[in-house]
Design an enzyme around this catalytic site. Structure first.
Site, PDB file in Angstrom:
ATOM      1  N   LYS A 140       0.972  -1.221   0.054  1.00 19.12           N
ATOM      2  CA  LYS A 140      -0.003  -0.069   0.015  1.00 19.12           C
ATOM      3  C   LYS A 140       1.095   1.246   0.058  1.00 19.12           C
ATOM      4  O   LYS A 140       0.682   2.055  -0.625  1.00 19.12           O
ATOM      5  CB  LYS A 140      -0.891  -0.033   1.164  1.00 19.12           C
ATOM      6  CG  LYS A 140      -2.167  -1.141   1.081  1.00 19.12           C
ATOM      7  CD  LYS A 140      -2.941  -1.472   2.318  1.00 19.12           C
ATOM      8  CE  LYS A 140      -3.797  -2.587   1.828  1.00 19.12           C
ATOM      9  NZ  LYS A 140      -4.389  -3.250   3.068  1.00 19.12           N
ATOM     10  N   GLN A 156      -5.244  -2.215   9.341  1.00 20.57           N
ATOM     11  CA  GLN A 156      -5.054  -3.649   8.715  1.00 20.57           C
ATOM     12  C   GLN A 156      -5.824  -4.486   9.781  1.00 20.57           C
ATOM     13  O   GLN A 156      -5.547  -4.654  10.793  1.00 20.57           O
ATOM     14  CB  GLN A 156      -3.527  -3.668   8.538  1.00 20.57           C
ATOM     15  CG  GLN A 156      -3.363  -4.963   7.875  1.00 20.57           C
ATOM     16  CD  GLN A 156      -3.655  -4.724   6.209  1.00 20.57           C
ATOM     17  OE1 GLN A 156      -3.265  -3.647   5.703  1.00 20.57           O
ATOM     18  NE2 GLN A 156      -4.063  -5.921   5.908  1.00 20.57           N
ATOM     19  N   ASP A 174     -11.712   2.070   3.313  1.00 18.99           N
ATOM     20  CA  ASP A 174     -11.850   0.460   3.113  1.00 18.99           C
ATOM     21  C   ASP A 174     -13.446  -0.030   3.082  1.00 18.99           C
ATOM     22  O   ASP A 174     -13.938  -0.913   2.591  1.00 18.99           O
ATOM     23  CB  ASP A 174     -11.541  -0.233   4.468  1.00 18.99           C
ATOM     24  CG  ASP A 174     -10.307  -1.027   4.325  1.00 18.99           C
ATOM     25  OD1 ASP A 174      -9.916  -1.369   3.034  1.00 18.99           O
ATOM     26  OD2 ASP A 174      -9.494  -1.477   5.306  1.00 18.99           O
TER      27      ASP A 174
END
Ligand code: NAD
Length: 280
Positions: free
Chosen positions: A53, A97, A120
């Site tokens: 990322k 995460q 997300d």
């Protein structure tokens, strides 16, 4: 005739290059998108994703921050970090995460993220907005699935789409996205009776179950488009949920694993971050 192989790597690179141009235009106006990635504990797979990322942000010109925290951090400390990132004008996207180490409450952490920075698409506000047809941040993997289908030039409206798998991060949002595109959508899961028969009806088959090579040639209607989300490690090799070798003989188009959906996930995360910076 063998299927067209959908090159996710190439399509993701194309999206990143479009985003780079957009970010350059924004930077010329004094705006730079920013992404904060929060990594708790020492899950090696998570560390790999976080590195990828960061690399994508760098390539596109997105400002990125990595917050690496020990697995011993308390829920309160983690929530305090989310509060700081919510208030930080440099940050337009916050990604925690997952999975979090045991003892931390994932749901509370996700709920704490400002939905406008939830790149997300896991916050209930974004999940709800997607389901009632309002603009929303969409989880990156299913967003990547839809983008692959669209960029392959496949018409979706009126088509029969079968989604195998009903997880909150892939199956369910994928079903919602195809519904929004006016497809007729069936969702199958581990309790579905006669999964094969359901799959054999699909014009577009999306598979996200985490079972190596589950989907066989005789499950697939000749000419169907097959999108394989699965990532399974078998004998040191990565394979999908679709038996690629045999299914490519009947499908009209198919994604490989690796090099299909995988690269799209990060590209769509970048896209969500740039959209957030453009809108907020
Ligand atoms: P999950 O384990 O949360 O959900 C699996 C789903 O499959 C469940 O809804 C279950 O009911 C269904 N299922 C299991 N066995 C089945 C069967 N025999 N027939 C029909 N349905 C069945 O998984 P997930 O998080 O959605 O991930 C699915 C796969 O996609 C995994 O291999 C994962 O590694 C991969 N994945 C890839 C990406 C990517 O970036 N490409 C992102 C997320 C997940």
């Amino acid at each position: 005739m063998a299927a067209e192989i959908i090159n996710g790597k190439q399509i993701a690179a194309q999206i990143r290059s479009e985003l780079k141009e957009q970010v350059e235009r924004m930077a010329a106006q004094g705006r730079r998108p920013g992404l904060a990635v929060v990594l708790v504990g020492d899950n090696p797979a998570s560390a790999v994703y976080v590195r990828q990322k960061k690399k994508a942000c760098h390539e596109i010109g997105i400002y990125s921050e990595e917050h690496k925290l020990p697995g011993t951090i308390t829920q309160g400390e983690l929530l305090a970090l989310i509060d700081r990132l919510n208030a930080d004008p440099k940050i337009h996207g916050i990604l925690v995460q997952l999975p979090l180490p045991d003892g931390l409450d994932e749901e509370e952490v996700i709920n704490r993220i400002n939905p406008k920075k939830d790149v997300d698409g896991f916050h209930p506000t974004n999940v709800g907005r997607l389901s009632i047809g309002l603009p929303a941040y969409v989880p990156c993997t299913p967003a990547g699935v839809l983008e692959l289908v669209k960029r392959t030039g496949v018409a979706i409206a009126g088509k029969k789409v079968v989604v195998l798998g009903r997880s909150n991060i892939v199956g369910k949002p994928a079903a919602m996205l195809f519904l929004r595109e006016n497809a007729t959508v069936t969702v199958c899961h581990s309790r579905t009776v006669n999964v094969q028969q359901e799959c054999a009806q699909a014009d577009i088959l999306v598979v996200a179950v985490g079972r190596p090579k589950l989907v066989k040639k005789y499950w697939v209607k000749p000419g169907a488009v097959v999108i394989d989300v699965g990532i399974n490690r078998v004998d040191g090799k990565i394979v999908g949920d679709v038996d690629f070798e045999e299914v490519q003989e009947v499908a009209s188009a198919i994604t490989p694993v690796p090099g299909g959906v995988g690269p799209m996930t990060i590209a769509m995360l970048m896209k969500n971050t740039v959209s957030s910076a453009a809108e907020n």
